[in-house]
Design an enzyme around this catalytic site. Sequence first.
Site, PDB file in Angstrom:
ATOM      1  N   SER A  83       0.842  -1.213   0.000  1.00  0.00           N
ATOM      2  CA  SER A  83       0.000   0.000   0.000  1.00  0.00           C
ATOM      3  C   SER A  83       0.866   1.248   0.000  1.00  0.00           C
ATOM      4  CB  SER A  83      -0.940   0.072   1.203  1.00  0.00           C
ATOM      5  OG  SER A  83      -0.994  -1.084   1.916  1.00  0.00           O
ATOM      6  N   ASP A 106       6.912   2.317   6.269  1.00  0.00           N
ATOM      7  CA  ASP A 106       6.727   1.832   4.901  1.00  0.00           C
ATOM      8  C   ASP A 106       6.775   2.977   3.889  1.00  0.00           C
ATOM      9  OD1 ASP A 106       6.264  -0.432   6.363  1.00  0.00           O
ATOM     10  OD2 ASP A 106       4.468  -1.034   5.275  1.00  0.00           O
TER      11      ASP A 106
END
Length: 318
Positions: free
Chosen positions: A106, A150
């Site tokens: 994502s 991330d």
Amino acid sequence: MTTASAPGKVILFGEHAVVFGVTAIGGAIDLRAKVTVQDMPGKMLIEAKDLSLKGFSLDLASGRLMSPQAEHAIRYISAVLREFGARDLKVEISSCLPLAAGLGSSAAIVVAAVTAISSHLGQHLSLKEIAMLSHRLEKNVQQGLASPTDTALATYGGYLQISDGVIPLDLPPLEMVVGYSGVPHDTRSEVEKVQELKKRYDDAVGPIFQAIGKISTRAVPLIRDLNSAELGCLMNINHGLLSALDVSSRELDELVHAARGAGGAFGAKLTGAGGGGCMIALPGRDGCQPLMTAIRQARGMPFLVRAGCQGVRLEEWP
Ligand code: PMV
């Protein structure tokens, strides 16, 4: 037409303990998500043909959706489009990263989308702005649960040391094999499980976190020297400590043991939240092939990756 790509990530050491402020090390990997934007007067279309799941397309005007698995990626792209007030565009997504596997799919999609869409609209954001905006958007879509790791790795690439903040580490690329268990994981429930364990057994779980933190710190010079044998030992210890926290699974343990046994890996551990998702292994003296085969035979999906690779970039068209 504007295209940007951004890398996925692996957590090399320190997952879960990092939630309690202990040091972790993450690396960007050379499996990338790619987002292409082009003008499409009078229409808004999001399309993905080769996500690691099945292909899909969505016409935002009619709401027609070809594959429900794609909802995940669409939510992120829609959030980015809303942020920029973008209209009359076609956005195409492709990704080599399996979704919900702990490889930062994502974040890679959001970072590539922010970069491609902003650049297409003539707004040139700095890396810091891309990282901050992408983190905010990912967090909104995930209803508050997203660490900046991330999106920072997808933006800056390389390696990051994560504790209170994220610090870039100047380390060489490291070849490893990722094994996907095929079981999607749920970061929130694994984190909550560990929190609960910590509450009940603080005196036993606290020292496990401390040991994990020491492993992360010791790993840094070993990555610098590409000392796979020693790094492998630290991976094995880290996996044992994560098992003690009950975040491994039968599937992950089978992949880890296949990698260390028939695969000849110097070491192997789960990566990310656990419960499912992926493990990583460092190829032994016979290289990657036996390792890939062993993971496949243990019913995993192997990917050969390089950790420490480049962050987000605009792609040139011929
Ligand atoms: O689910 P993943 O692979 O992104 O990993 C989460 C890592 C944890 O340490 C468990 C949680 C976190 O926010 O750091």
